[in-house]
Design a protein around this motif. Structure first.
Motif, PDB file in Angstrom:
ATOM      1  N   ALA A 462       0.651  -1.749  -0.619  1.00  0.00           N
ATOM      2  CA  ALA A 462       0.032  -0.264  -0.055  1.00  0.00           C
ATOM      3  C   ALA A 462       0.381   1.133   0.177  1.00  0.00           C
ATOM      4  CB  ALA A 462      -1.223  -0.771   1.198  1.00  0.00           C
ATOM      5  N   PHE A 463       1.941   1.322   0.844  1.00  0.00           N
ATOM      6  CA  PHE A 463       2.516   2.332   0.786  1.00  0.00           C
ATOM      7  C   PHE A 463       3.474   2.894  -0.629  1.00  0.00           C
ATOM      8  CE2 PHE A 463       3.916   2.290   5.395  1.00  0.00           C
ATOM      9  CZ  PHE A 463       2.172   2.417   6.273  1.00  0.00           C
ATOM     10  N   GLY A 464       3.708   1.795  -1.018  1.00  0.00           N
ATOM     11  CA  GLY A 464       4.234   1.813  -3.088  1.00  0.00           C
ATOM     12  C   GLY A 464       3.259   2.517  -3.733  1.00  0.00           C
ATOM     13  N   VAL A 465       2.284   1.979  -3.724  1.00  0.00           N
ATOM     14  CA  VAL A 465       0.812   1.796  -4.632  1.00  0.00           C
ATOM     15  C   VAL A 465       0.716   3.567  -4.467  1.00  0.00           C
ATOM     16  CG1 VAL A 465      -1.408   0.993  -5.700  1.00  0.00           C
ATOM     17  CG2 VAL A 465       0.567  -0.274  -5.304  1.00  0.00           C
ATOM     18  N   THR A 466       0.832   4.347  -3.369  1.00  0.00           N
ATOM     19  CA  THR A 466       0.167   4.727  -2.686  1.00  0.00           C
ATOM     20  C   THR A 466       0.519   6.208  -2.671  1.00  0.00           C
ATOM     21  OG1 THR A 466      -0.383   4.867  -0.900  1.00  0.00           O
ATOM     22  CG2 THR A 466      -2.160   3.450  -1.848  1.00  0.00           C
ATOM     23  N   ALA A 467       2.406   6.155  -2.854  1.00  0.00           N
ATOM     24  CA  ALA A 467       3.049   7.596  -3.052  1.00  0.00           C
ATOM     25  C   ALA A 467       3.183   8.243  -3.868  1.00  0.00           C
ATOM     26  CB  ALA A 467       4.648   6.838  -3.087  1.00  0.00           C
ATOM     27  N   GLY A 468       1.881   8.449  -4.172  1.00  0.00           N
ATOM     28  CA  GLY A 468       2.113   9.777  -4.745  1.00  0.00           C
ATOM     29  C   GLY A 468       0.530  10.548  -4.538  1.00  0.00           C
ATOM     30  N   LEU A 469      -0.232   9.729  -3.406  1.00  0.00           N
ATOM     31  CA  LEU A 469      -1.277  10.736  -2.952  1.00  0.00           C
ATOM     32  C   LEU A 469      -1.570  10.830  -1.494  1.00  0.00           C
ATOM     33  CD1 LEU A 469      -3.729   6.845  -4.019  1.00  0.00           C
ATOM     34  CD2 LEU A 469      -3.443   9.243  -5.131  1.00  0.00           C
ATOM     35  N   PRO A 470      -1.973  12.431  -1.834  1.00  0.00           N
ATOM     36  CA  PRO A 470      -1.972  12.642   0.034  1.00  0.00           C
ATOM     37  C   PRO A 470      -2.417  11.872   0.801  1.00  0.00           C
ATOM     38  CG  PRO A 470      -2.659  14.378  -2.240  1.00  0.00           C
ATOM     39  CD  PRO A 470      -2.624  12.884  -2.373  1.00  0.00           C
ATOM     40  N   GLY A 471      -1.501  12.183   1.771  1.00  0.00           N
ATOM     41  CA  GLY A 471      -1.843  11.335   3.111  1.00  0.00           C
ATOM     42  C   GLY A 471      -0.546   9.899   3.513  1.00  0.00           C
ATOM     43  N   SER A 472       0.207   9.558   2.185  1.00  0.00           N
ATOM     44  CA  SER A 472       1.299   8.116   2.258  1.00  0.00           C
ATOM     45  C   SER A 472       1.996   8.421   2.655  1.00  0.00           C
ATOM     46  CB  SER A 472       1.126   8.132   0.834  1.00  0.00           C
ATOM     47  OG  SER A 472       1.965   9.035   0.094  1.00  0.00           O
ATOM     48  N   PRO A 473       3.309   8.034   2.963  1.00  0.00           N
ATOM     49  CA  PRO A 473       4.470   7.743   3.675  1.00  0.00           C
ATOM     50  C   PRO A 473       4.964   9.098   2.769  1.00  0.00           C
ATOM     51  CG  PRO A 473       3.472   6.422   4.363  1.00  0.00           C
ATOM     52  CD  PRO A 473       2.642   6.277   3.795  1.00  0.00           C
ATOM     53  N   ALA A 474       5.491   8.817   1.317  1.00  0.00           N
ATOM     54  CA  ALA A 474       6.356   9.349   1.121  1.00  0.00           C
ATOM     55  C   ALA A 474       5.740  10.778   0.724  1.00  0.00           C
ATOM     56  CB  ALA A 474       5.770   9.024  -0.874  1.00  0.00           C
ATOM     57  N   HIS A 475       4.112  10.895   0.046  1.00  0.00           N
ATOM     58  CA  HIS A 475       4.215  12.891  -0.168  1.00  0.00           C
ATOM     59  C   HIS A 475       3.399  13.331   1.786  1.00  0.00           C
ATOM     60  CE1 HIS A 475       0.455  15.663  -0.372  1.00  0.00           C
ATOM     61  NE2 HIS A 475       1.141  15.027  -1.554  1.00  0.00           N
ATOM     62  N   TRP A 476       3.674  13.067   2.899  1.00  0.00           N
ATOM     63  CA  TRP A 476       3.904  13.243   3.801  1.00  0.00           C
ATOM     64  C   TRP A 476       5.300  13.933   4.322  1.00  0.00           C
ATOM     65  CZ3 TRP A 476       1.020  10.218   8.874  1.00  0.00           C
ATOM     66  CH2 TRP A 476       1.555  10.882   9.475  1.00  0.00           C
ATOM     67  N   ALA A 477       6.652  13.035   4.325  1.00  0.00           N
ATOM     68  CA  ALA A 477       7.432  13.340   3.895  1.00  0.00           C
ATOM     69  C   ALA A 477       7.853  14.601   3.118  1.00  0.00           C
ATOM     70  CB  ALA A 477       8.447  12.334   3.368  1.00  0.00           C
ATOM     71  N   LEU A 478       8.015  14.342   1.907  1.00  0.00           N
ATOM     72  CA  LEU A 478       7.702  15.457   1.093  1.00  0.00           C
ATOM     73  C   LEU A 478       7.294  16.735   2.142  1.00  0.00           C
ATOM     74  CD1 LEU A 478       7.104  13.647  -2.327  1.00  0.00           C
ATOM     75  CD2 LEU A 478       9.131  15.503  -2.009  1.00  0.00           C
ATOM     76  N   THR A 479       5.734  16.949   1.794  1.00  0.00           N
ATOM     77  CA  THR A 479       5.412  17.773   2.761  1.00  0.00           C
ATOM     78  C   THR A 479       6.754  18.307   4.016  1.00  0.00           C
ATOM     79  OG1 THR A 479       3.576  16.982   1.930  1.00  0.00           O
ATOM     80  CG2 THR A 479       2.984  19.026   3.377  1.00  0.00           C
ATOM     81  N   ALA A 480       6.682  17.277   4.902  1.00  0.00           N
ATOM     82  CA  ALA A 480       7.606  17.815   5.772  1.00  0.00           C
ATOM     83  C   ALA A 480       8.569  18.462   5.685  1.00  0.00           C
ATOM     84  CB  ALA A 480       7.475  16.646   6.464  1.00  0.00           C
ATOM     85  N   ILE A 481       9.399  17.777   5.263  1.00  0.00           N
ATOM     86  CA  ILE A 481      10.760  18.340   4.501  1.00  0.00           C
ATOM     87  C   ILE A 481      10.883  20.218   3.788  1.00  0.00           C
ATOM     88  CG2 ILE A 481      11.414  17.579   2.582  1.00  0.00           C
ATOM     89  CD1 ILE A 481      12.976  17.070   5.310  1.00  0.00           C
ATOM     90  N   ALA A 482       9.828  20.329   3.113  1.00  0.00           N
ATOM     91  CA  ALA A 482       9.473  21.139   2.028  1.00  0.00           C
ATOM     92  C   ALA A 482      10.102  22.646   2.982  1.00  0.00           C
ATOM     93  CB  ALA A 482       8.520  21.511   1.845  1.00  0.00           C
ATOM     94  N   PRO A 483       9.487  22.292   4.327  1.00  0.00           N
ATOM     95  CA  PRO A 483       9.795  24.107   4.827  1.00  0.00           C
ATOM     96  C   PRO A 483      11.127  24.165   4.841  1.00  0.00           C
ATOM     97  CG  PRO A 483       8.129  22.927   5.755  1.00  0.00           C
ATOM     98  CD  PRO A 483       8.709  21.927   5.076  1.00  0.00           C
ATOM     99  N   SER A 484      12.166  22.938   5.009  1.00  0.00           N
ATOM    100  CA  SER A 484      13.361  22.763   5.472  1.00  0.00           C
ATOM    101  C   SER A 484      14.726  23.070   4.681  1.00  0.00           C
ATOM    102  CB  SER A 484      14.046  21.812   6.201  1.00  0.00           C
ATOM    103  OG  SER A 484      14.029  21.719   6.961  1.00  0.00           O
ATOM    104  N   PHE A 485      13.652  23.526   2.950  1.00  0.00           N
ATOM    105  CA  PHE A 485      14.317  24.470   1.555  1.00  0.00           C
ATOM    106  C   PHE A 485      13.496  25.323   1.175  1.00  0.00           C
ATOM    107  CE2 PHE A 485      16.254  19.994   2.328  1.00  0.00           C
ATOM    108  CZ  PHE A 485      17.149  19.588   2.121  1.00  0.00           C
ATOM    109  N   GLY A 486      13.439  26.460   1.923  1.00  0.00           N
ATOM    110  CA  GLY A 486      13.114  27.955   2.097  1.00  0.00           C
ATOM    111  C   GLY A 486      11.973  27.549   0.908  1.00  0.00           C
ATOM    112  N   GLY A 487      12.010  28.257  -0.160  1.00  0.00           N
ATOM    113  CA  GLY A 487      10.795  28.007  -1.064  1.00  0.00           C
ATOM    114  C   GLY A 487      10.467  27.217  -2.134  1.00  0.00           C
ATOM    115  N   TRP A 488      11.260  26.114  -1.655  1.00  0.00           N
ATOM    116  CA  TRP A 488      10.608  24.436  -2.284  1.00  0.00           C
ATOM    117  C   TRP A 488       9.235  24.801  -1.904  1.00  0.00           C
ATOM    118  CZ3 TRP A 488      10.352  19.122  -1.120  1.00  0.00           C
ATOM    119  CH2 TRP A 488      10.049  18.318  -2.295  1.00  0.00           C
TER     120      TRP A 488
END
Length: 490
Positions: A462-488
């Motif tokens: 499930a974590f792989g198949v849903t990786a591009g969807l909001p709420g998945s661990p991969a999307h969650w990680a992208l959202t969580a890490i974004a503030p550490s890289f300014g405007g990215w």
């Protein structure tokens, strides 16, 4: 106060478990499973609020004048907390079956709950001092689990674990105290919290090294890894959750906080401290993968695989690019479900068939088809086969290496993927060879052990198949890490 519940609920469950004692197993199980469900619900509700832009839950408790212990529900910490807490519930079901005839179960489940409380404290700690306190509590609550069986081998492994962990803790204490002396109170801040003292380059470099040493013990960066293979003598539920999820992930999570939210990617790069960390992680990935190839003991092969995969996270963080950092955080969650599937399987094989070595595996797939099919899912995922969880996080890590022009790191990831095939696929091949084990006449193992394996294998898919969807661990990680890289933006 809600921010404290992921810590207080399992801590209270641990106290209640010890008070209930050895004989009241049904009440003890109800308390622990209820606490796991309640903690998971709280963490996921906090994550939902943070994910949708709501205010972060935060709280501080005054310990002594001038010192407070603080927790905060930011997205990064909540991802680690969600992984630890949800998998605690799954592991409890497995452990109830596995420990059915074991001694001292009240002590086991009590310290188990306290470990989750400490892991949640590490995840949600608001500043380095608070993180250090919970980090050391995690060490002390884990030790009784490592030595639970009381055998000479277990006691020796426990001593080794304490030597490494307390030594690392001493280094971390010096680093945290030194940093507090020059920078004062420094809450974790996306992008870094040390701008005011960025000119004190020599001190900051030494402090970074001390803190990496402290976190590096639990993160098993070579040569600080020696405790982990020995700790595999612990019961399978301990190996599964604490050495695939909570303890080892506390180490790499500390490194993620250190690089992204204490020093910040820009300062880490300008000080020149990120590159040595990346090199150490790369060496660990390759060397641990090669050592795993030679292990006949199944749990030790998995242990060296864990050492390599943990350094995927460290290397991704040290590259200091947005995609690599996000891939590192995603791999924290993805590796947890992959590796816990494998340790569950190893425990089930040992408990049901008394099989502990790769050379003893012929015929087990015929005897335990559901268990070995679940293991196969995790093995394919660990090797990076799409569309499973391992592929999603490794794609981000590889893309991040390319993004930063670190071709050498990309080659490390690719070569490690090949080595993972080399040490995982022989396990699968051996299990399907003809052997002495007949087909099972009834259930292939205790259902309380089999179904948790199926659940975590399903999460790997499930974590792989849903990786591009909001709420998945991969999307969650992208959202969580974004503030550490300014405007990215992801």
């Amino acid at each position: 106060m809600i921010a404290w519940l992921p810590v207080l609920v399992p801590a209270g469950a641990g106290v209640a478990t010890l008070l209930l004692g050895e004989q009241r197993s049904r009440a003890r199980n109800v308390v622990n499973l209820g606490a796991a469900l309640a903690s998971s619900a709280v963490v996921l509700l906090m994550a939902r609020a943070a994910y949708t832009g709501g205010a972060e839950a935060a709280s501080r408790i005054a310990i002594v004048p001038g010192f407070t212990l603080g927790v905060s529900g930011d997205l990064l910490g909540l991802l680690f907390s969600a992984v630890a807490t949800v998998l605690w519930g799954v592991t409890l079901v497995y452990a109830i079956g596995y420990m059915e005839h074991a001694r001292d179960r009240a002590r086991f489940f009590g310290f188990f709950a306290w470990c989750i409380a400490a892991a949640n404290g590490v995840a949600l700690a608001e500043d380095p001092v608070s993180l250090f306190i919970f980090y050391e509590i995690l060490t002390l609550t884990t030790y009784p689990l490592v030595v639970h069986s009381g055998t000479p081998e277990a006691l020796a492994a426990g001593r080794k674990y304490l030597y490494y962990a307390l030594g690392g803790g001493a280094a971390l204490l010096v680093g945290v105290a030194w940093l507090a002396t020059i920078a004062g109170s420094t809450p974790f801040t996306p992008g870094g919290a040390l701008d005011a003292v960025s000119g004190r380059t020599t001190e900051l470099r030494v402090i970074f090294g001390l803190m990496v040493a402290g976190f590096g013990v639990k993160a098993a960066i070579m040569p600080l890894h020696g405790w982990l293979p020995g700790a595999m003598v612990a019961p399978a539920p301990v190996s599964s959750l604490l050495h695939a999820v909570a303890v080892v992930k506390a180490g790499v999570f500390g490194i993620v906080r250190l690089v992204n939210e204490l020093y910040g990617p820009a300062l880490s790069t300008s000080l020149g401290v990120a590159t040595p960390l990346a090199v150490a992680a790369a060496v660990t990935i390759v060397v641990a993968s090669v050592i795993a190839l030679r292990q006949d003991d199944l749990k030790k092969r998995l242990a060296y695989s864990t050492i390599a995969q943990l350094s995927y996270i460290t290397l991704g963080t040290a590259l200091c690019t947005p995609l690599a950092a996000a891939g590192a955080v995603a791999h924290l969650a993805h590796h947890a479900v992959m590796k816990i599937t494998m340790f569950f399987t190893a425990g089930s094989l040992a408990e049901t068939l008394h099989v502990k070595k790769v050379s003893e595996l012929p015929g087990v797939a015929r005897r335990m088809p559901v268990t070995m099919a679940s293991f196969a899912v995790a093995a394919f995922a660990l090797a990076g086969i799409p569309p499973l969880a391992g592929f999603a996080s490794k794609w981000l890590l590889g893309a991040g290496a390319s993004e930063g022009g670190s071709v050498w790191a990309l080659l490390v990831y690719v070569s490690s993927g090949a080595l993972a095939i080399g040490y995982m696929f022989p396990i699968l091949i051996a299990s399907i060879r003809p052997g002495e084990f007949p087909e099972a006449a009834g259930p292939e193992s205790d259902r309380r052990m089999m179904w948790p394996i199926v659940v975590v294998a399903a999460l790997t898919i499930a974590f792989g198949v849903t990786a591009g969807l909001p709420g998945s661990p991969a999307h969650w990680a992208l959202t969580a890490i974004a503030p550490s890289f300014g405007g990215w933006t992801p």
